[in-house]
Design a protein around this motif. Structure first.
Motif, PDB file in Angstrom:
ATOM      1  N   ALA A 115       2.672 -11.233  -7.935  1.00  0.00           N
ATOM      2  CA  ALA A 115       2.797 -10.466  -9.182  1.00  0.00           C
ATOM      3  C   ALA A 115       2.415 -11.350 -10.354  1.00  0.00           C
ATOM      4  O   ALA A 115       2.659 -12.555 -10.333  1.00  0.00           O
ATOM      5  N   THR A 165       3.705 -16.010  -6.384  1.00  0.00           N
ATOM      6  CA  THR A 165       3.341 -15.497  -5.051  1.00  0.00           C
ATOM      7  C   THR A 165       4.436 -15.869  -4.065  1.00  0.00           C
ATOM      8  O   THR A 165       4.900 -17.005  -4.059  1.00  0.00           O
ATOM      9  N   THR A 202      -0.265  -5.929  -8.927  1.00  0.00           N
ATOM     10  CA  THR A 202       0.940  -6.389  -8.236  1.00  0.00           C
ATOM     11  C   THR A 202       0.772  -6.067  -6.751  1.00  0.00           C
ATOM     12  O   THR A 202       0.493  -4.922  -6.403  1.00  0.00           O
ATOM     13  N   ILE A 203       0.899  -7.079  -5.922  1.00  0.00           N
ATOM     14  CA  ILE A 203       0.673  -6.862  -4.482  1.00  0.00           C
ATOM     15  C   ILE A 203       2.004  -6.948  -3.762  1.00  0.00           C
ATOM     16  O   ILE A 203       2.726  -7.942  -3.886  1.00  0.00           O
ATOM     17  N   ARG A 204       2.296  -5.887  -3.013  1.00  0.00           N
ATOM     18  CA  ARG A 204       3.573  -5.868  -2.302  1.00  0.00           C
ATOM     19  C   ARG A 204       3.319  -5.895  -0.808  1.00  0.00           C
ATOM     20  O   ARG A 204       2.616  -5.055  -0.283  1.00  0.00           O
ATOM     21  N   SER A 205       3.879  -6.903  -0.166  1.00  0.00           N
ATOM     22  CA  SER A 205       3.915  -6.960   1.296  1.00  0.00           C
ATOM     23  C   SER A 205       2.556  -6.733   1.960  1.00  0.00           C
ATOM     24  O   SER A 205       2.291  -5.683   2.514  1.00  0.00           O
ATOM     25  N   SER A 261       3.389 -11.293  -1.013  1.00  0.00           N
ATOM     26  CA  SER A 261       3.553 -10.455  -2.196  1.00  0.00           C
ATOM     27  C   SER A 261       3.200 -11.320  -3.388  1.00  0.00           C
ATOM     28  O   SER A 261       3.477 -12.516  -3.382  1.00  0.00           O
ATOM     29  N   ASN A 267       3.039 -12.729   5.569  1.00  0.00           N
ATOM     30  CA  ASN A 267       3.268 -11.544   4.756  1.00  0.00           C
ATOM     31  C   ASN A 267       3.355 -12.025   3.316  1.00  0.00           C
ATOM     32  O   ASN A 267       4.136 -12.906   2.999  1.00  0.00           O
TER      33      ASN A 267
END
Ligand code: ADP
Length: 855
Positions: A438, A452, A415-418, A436, A434
Motif C-alpha cells: 500500500a 509492503t 493498493t494490493i491485497r494478498s 500485500s 503472499n
C-alpha cells in the motif's frame, strides 16, 4: 544571566559638571564641590572654616604686603562654593559673614570704633552687592546643574529599564528556544527550575507537578535548583501546593509575590530543614486547556527580592515552560507510539518492507531480514526491482514484468491485497509468497513511500499438501483395513526397523488373541502382551528372527517361516508366516530434510497351519516308523550279505566271480545308504518334534576331526585330506556323536562333490578371543550356483548342478548339520563358486549355552 542588581547600561549618562563647566575655575570648583559632603552641618563648618581662611589670607596680605583696597573679593570663592554646594541660604549666611568681617577688619575706622565713612560705606555696599550677584549666579548654575543631573538620572533609569526589559525578553526567547529543544522531560524540568533561578536571582527554584499516572491529585517536587540534597529530599517527601502562601497558586491559579514571608499572615510557618524563605514568588503552570499542571516556586533568604519585573518574567517563563512540557509530553507520546509500532512491526512473522518514494528500500523488519538471510536474496528489493539470479513469477509461473511488481504498483498509488507470487532462483529453488502493498500518503496526499508485507507460503502450502496426502492415505488405509478384515488369514503391516504396528486385520488379532496397539514396536508387544512365539522345533524364537523383524534386514521377502504362536490364554497356534517389504508410501519430509531415508513398511501374512501341521506330524510319525522298521531288515540284509561273502571266501576252491563280488558290494552299499537315509529321516523327525537330545560331554575337537578324516580317507584314493590345526587339541563341550555326524556329513560332501578328486583342506582353529572353535572344510569340487546357496540348509534342498553331475543325495545332510550346530549354540555357513569349489565352515562356542544341554 546572573545577578540580582539591574545592570548598568553600557552608555553611562554624562555627569552634570561636564555640561556646565564653561571656565577652568568653575570646572575645578564644580569638581571640588561635588566631592564635599552635602549635610548642612558640613556646610556650616565649611562656611566658618572658609571665612576664617579668607580672613587670614586678607589679614596677612594687608598687614605684611600691601594694604588691600577690596579684601571682599577673597571671600567670594567661599560664598560661591557654599552657595553652589549647600544652597542660597547658607550662601547668604556666608555673604553676611563676609560683609561683617570686611567691615570689622578692613573698613576704617576698624574694629567698629565708629560708622565707616561714605567711601568705606560705598565699598561695603559694592562688596555686598557683588557677592549677592555672584551668589545668585552660583545658585542659578547649581539649580541648572541639579535639574540636568535629575534629567540625566531619569534618562539613565529609563535606559536601564529598557535594557533590562530587552534583556529579559531576549533571555525568555533563549529560554523558550532551549526549553522547546529539550524533549527529555527530566532534563527539561531541571532546566526550567535552573532558568527561573538564574533569571530572577532567586536563592532557590522549585518545580512542582501532579503525578502523571494520576495516582494523586496533590503536587510533588519534580525538579529543583539551588537546594541542598537534604533539602531536595525533604521537598520530595512533602506534598506541595495545598496551603499557606502557596495556596492561591494551586487553588486559584494566581501568581503570588510575598515581600517577607515571616510577616505575611498567610504564612503557616516553615518546617524544620526548610530553607529560610523571606521573599517568595510563585506562578502556576497552566496547560493549553487551562488545566493546572504544576507550579514554579522561587524563594530568597532576603526580604523584598522580587519585583514586578520578576513577576512578569516568571509569568513568561511559566508560559514557556508549560508549552515545553506539553511538547515533551507529546514527544514522549509520539515516541511511545513509535516504539509500539516498531515492536509490532519487528514482532511480525510476516516480512515488512518500507520503500521511499524514489523506490529506495528504507527498512526491513526482522522477519524480512531472516528471509533474506535464508534465501540469500532480499525479497523486499525483489518486490520493487530486478535482482540478478532470481525471477519473480505469478502463482501460475508466468514471469512478472517490472511494472507489475507489487511495491512498484503501490508506488503508483494502487493498493494490493494478498497477491500470490512465486520466487524462482536460477538454481531451481522456489518459494511461494503472499504479498500485500500500500502507498503511504503525506498530509498533502502525495505518495511518500510504500509499505509492503509479505509472507512465505511454502511451508503453508506444504502443510496443505501433506494434510491432503494424509487424508488420502487415511482413506486408503481405511479401505485396506476393510479388505484385510475380510481375509481369512491374519495380515498386518509394520513400519521401520523396530516393526511398529501400522494396522492388523481381525484374523491377525484373533491369531494373537490380543490387540497389538497401533504404533507399538514388536519388542514392546511381545514383552507386555503375553504372546510368545516359538520355532517349529519348540524353541523360543529370538525377536530378531521374527518374520516381521527379519524382513527389514534382508532384501528378499521371508517366505513360509514356521512359527508357533502361544496366546496369553495358553493356547498355541502353528502358523506359516510370510513377510514382504513395502516401498515407503508417505515420504517423511523431516527425515528427507535431515538426509535420512524414509521408513519402510512390511506386510506380514500368518496362515493357520494347524491342520497341515497335524498332517505333517502324522506323516513324520509314519516316515519315522517306517524308517525305524526299515532299519531292522536292512541290518539283517547287511549282516547276511557279509556272512555270505565270508562263508564263500572261507570255502576252499570256491572263488567269487568279479560279478558276484560286485553284486555283494552293491547290496552292502545300498543297504548302508538306505540305513543312513533312514537314520537321517529319523533324526529329522526327532529334531522337528523336539525329541532330539544332545549328550554334552568334554571332547577334543582336533582329535575328533582327525579321526573322522582318517576314517573317510580310507574310503577314497582320489582325494587327499589335509588337516591344519595350530593347537594340538581344542577342548569343548558338545555331543560327540552329533558333532561326528556333522563332520562326516561335511567332509563326506566335500569328497562326494569333488568327483575328479583333489586335496581337501580342513582347518581347526580357535577364534573370537579363544572362546570358540572354528572348522573349515575347503574343496575344489563342482561348487554351488550362487543363487541357490541361501536355501541349501533347508530340508530336501539340493543344488541343481549336483544332479547334473549325476551325484545322488537326499538333501537332508546340510539341514541336519545346521540344526545340530545351532543346537550347540554355533553357526554354519558356506562360501562357494560354481566350478571352483566350496568352503563349508562352522563355529562352536567352547561352552555351549544352557538350552543346548536342555535340548
Ligand atoms: P545331499 O548331499 O544328500 O544331497 P546335503 O544336505 O548334504 O544333501 O547337501 C545338500 C546339497 O548341497 C547337495 O545336494 C549339493 O547340491 C550341495 N552340496 C553340499 N556340499 C557340497 C559341496 N561340498 N560341494 C558342492 N555342493 C555341495
Amino acid at each position: 544571566m546572573k545577578g540580582t542588581a539591574p545592570k548598568t547600561p553600557d552608555t553611562k549618562p554624562q555627569p552634570a559638571h561636564q555640561h556646565f563647566a564653561v571656565s577652568a575655575p568653575g570646572k575645578y570648583l564644580g569638581i571640588f564641590a561635588s566631592r564635599l559632603p552635602t549635610s548642612t552641618a558640613a556646610g556650616a563648618a565649611i562656611t566658618a572654616g572658609g571665612l576664617a581662611l579668607a580672613l587670614a589670607i586678607c589679614w596677612t596680605i594687608d598687614h605684611l604686603l600691601v594694604p588691600l583696597v577690596n579684601p571682599g573679593w577673597f571671600f567670594l570663592p567661599v560664598v560661591a562654593l557654599v552657595g553652589y554646594r549647600w544652597g542660597w541660604r547658607l550662601g547668604l549666611l556666608a555673604t553676611a559673614g563676609e560683609v561683617l568681617l570686611v567691615w570689622y577688619c578692613f573698613t576704617p575706622p576698624r574694629f567698629w570704633q565708629g560708622l565707616p565713612d561714605s567711601d568705606g560705606f560705598a565699598r561695603l555696599l559694592s562688596v555686598t552687592g557683588g557677592t549677592l550677584f555672584v551668589l545668585a549666579l552660583v545658585d542659578l548654575a547649581a539649580r541648572q546643574q541639579r535639574s540636568a543631573t535629575a534629567l540625566a538620572n531619569e534618562n539613565a533609569a529609563l535606559f536601564r529599564q529598557e535594557a533590562e526589559r530587552r534583556e529579559h525578553v531576549e533571555a525568555l526567547n533563549q529560554v523558550g528556544a532551549a526549553l522547546s529543544s529539550e524533549l527529555d522531560k527530566e532534563r527539561l524540568l531541571h532546566l526550567i527550575a535552573q532558568t527561573a533561578r538564574d533569571l530572577t536571582g532567586a536563592g532557590f527554584a522549585a518545580f512542582t507537578l501532579r503525578p502523571e499516572d494520576g495516582s494523586s491529585e496533590r503536587f510533588h517536587l519534580a525538579a529543583a535548583a539551588g537546594l541542598t540534597p537534604q533539602q531536595e529530599a525533604m521537598f520530595r517527601r512533602m506534598p506541595l501546593g495545598g496551603e499557606g502562601v502557596l495556596a492561591p497558586i494551586y487553588q486559584e491559579q494566581r501568581l503570588v509575590r510575598v515581600g517577607d514571608a515571616t510577616k505575611d499572615e498567610r504564612a503557616i510557618g516553615q518546617p524544620r530543614g526548610h530553607p529560610l524563605v523571606r521573599s517568595f514568588l510563585g506562578a502556576p503552570l497552566l496547560g493549553r486547556d487551562g488545566t493546572m499542571l504544576g507550579g514554579l516556586l522561587l524563594g530568597h533568604i532576603q526580604p523584598d527580592q522580587f519585583t514586578a519585573e520578576h513577576e512578569a518574567l516568571l509569568k513568561g517563563l511559566a508560559a514557556q515552560a508549560s508549552v515545553a512540557l506539553e511538547n515533551a509530553r507529546l514527544f514522549e507520546q509520539a515516541r511511545a507510539r513509535a516504539e509500539e509500532l516498531e515492536a509490532v512491526i519487528e514482532g511480525m512473522v510476516d516480512g515488512v518492507a518500507l520503500h521511499h518514494a524514489n523506490g529506495e528500500l528504507v527498512r526491513e523488519n526482522r522477519a524480512a531480514l531472516q528471509m533474506a538471510e535464508a534465501t540469500g536474496t532480499s525479497l523486499a528489493t525483489l518486490l520493487m526491482q530486478d535482482v540478478s539470479g532470481v525471477r519473480l513469477c505469478t502463482a501460475e509461473n508466468a514471469p512478472l514484468a517490472l511494472g507489475e511488481r507489487p511495491s512498484r504498483r503501490a508506488l503508483a498509488g494502487e493498493t494490493i491485497r494478498s497477491m500470490d507470487l512465486r520466487v524462482v532462483w536460477d538454481s531451481g529453488f522456489q518459494w511461494e509468497l503472499n504479498v500485500s502493498a500500500a502507498p503511504l500518503h503525506s498530509p498533502q496526499q502525495t505518495i511518500e513511500g510504500v509499505v509492503t508485507v509479505f509472507h512465505d507460503l511454502t511451508v503453508q502450502r506444504r502443510q496443505e499438501r501433506e494434510a491432503r496426502l494424509y487424508a488420502e492415505a487415511e482413506d486408503r488405509r481405511h479401505l485396506l483395513q476393510t479388505i484385510l478384515d475380510e481375509l481369512p488369514s491374519g495380515v498386518f503391516i509394520v513400519e521401520g526397523e523396530e516393526s511398529r504396528m501400522v494396522l492388523a486385520n481381525r484374523a491377525a488379532e484373533a491369531t494373537w488373541g490380543v490387540r497389538w496397539q497401533s504404533g507399538a514396536p514388536a519388542s514392546d508387544f511381545f514383552r507386555t502382551s503375553g504372546v510368545r512365539i516359538f520355532q517349529a522345533d519348540g524353541r523360543p524364537m529370538p525377536i530378531g528372527n521374527l518374520a516381521s523383524v527379519q524382513v527389514f534386514r534382508q532384501e528378499e521377502p521371508v517366505r513360509y517361516l514356521q512359527e508357533v504362536i502361544r496366546r496369553p490364554d495358553g493356547t498355541s497356534l502353528p502358523v506359516l508366516v510370510s513377510a514382504v517389504k513395502l516401498p515407503a508410501l508417505i515420504e517423511d519430509h523431516q527425515q528427507a530434510a535431515s538426509g535420512g531415508s524414509p521408513e519402510h513398511m512390511a506386510a506380514i501374512a500368518m496362515q493357520d497351519i494347524s491342520a497341515l501341521k497335524e498332517a505333517e506330524r502324522l506323516k513324520d510319525e509314519f516316515v519315522a516308523l517306517v524308517s525305524h522298521e526299515l532299519k531292522n531288515p536292512l541290518t539283517s540284509i547287511k549282516g547276511y550279505t557279509q556272512l555270505l561273502r565270508a562263508q564263500l571266501e572261507a570255502q576252499d576252491g570256491v572263488s567269487l566271480s568279479e560279478q558276484e563280488r560286485m553284486c555283494l558290494n552293491v547290496v552292502e552299499e545300498e543297504a548302508d545308504r538306505l540305513s543312513a537315509l533312514a537314520s537321517d529321516v529319523i533324526d529329522v523327525s526327532r529334531l522337528q518334534s523336539g525329541r532330539l537330545v544332545l549328550r554334552i560331554d568334554e571332547l577334543d575337537l582336533v582329535a575328533l576331526v582327525r579321526q573322522v578324516a582318517e576314517r573317510l580317507q580310507i574310503t577314497t584314493k582320489a582325494h587327499v585330506l589335509q588337516i591344519t590345526a595350530p593347537h594340538e587339541s581344542i577342548w569343548l563341550q558338545g555331543d560327540r556323536n552329533r558333532l561326528e555326524q556333522v563332520l562326516l556329513n561335511l567332509i563326506g560332501n566335500a569328497i562326494k562333490y569333488t568327483p575328479l578328486g583333489g586335496s581337501i583342506e580342513i582347518s581347526v582353529t580357535q577364534v573370537q578371543d579363544e572362546q570358540s572353535a572354528q572348522v573349515c572344510i575347503q574343496d575344489s569340487g563342482i561348487g554351488i550356483p550362487h543363487e541357490q546357496q541361501a536355501r541349501l540348509f533347508a530340508r530336501f534342498s539340493r543344488a541343481s548342478n549336483a544332479s547334473a553331475h549325476g551325484i545322488t543325495g537326499t538333501g537332508l545332510g546340510l539341514f541336519l548339520c545346521r540344526e545340530l550346530i545351532e543346537r550347540h549354540g554355533g553357526r554354519i555357513w558356506l562360501e562357494s563358486e560354481e566350478g571352483k569349489g566350496s568352503t563349508f565352515a562352522f563355529i562352536l562356542p567352547l561352552i555351549p549355552p544352557d538350552e543346548a544341554r536342555e535340548s
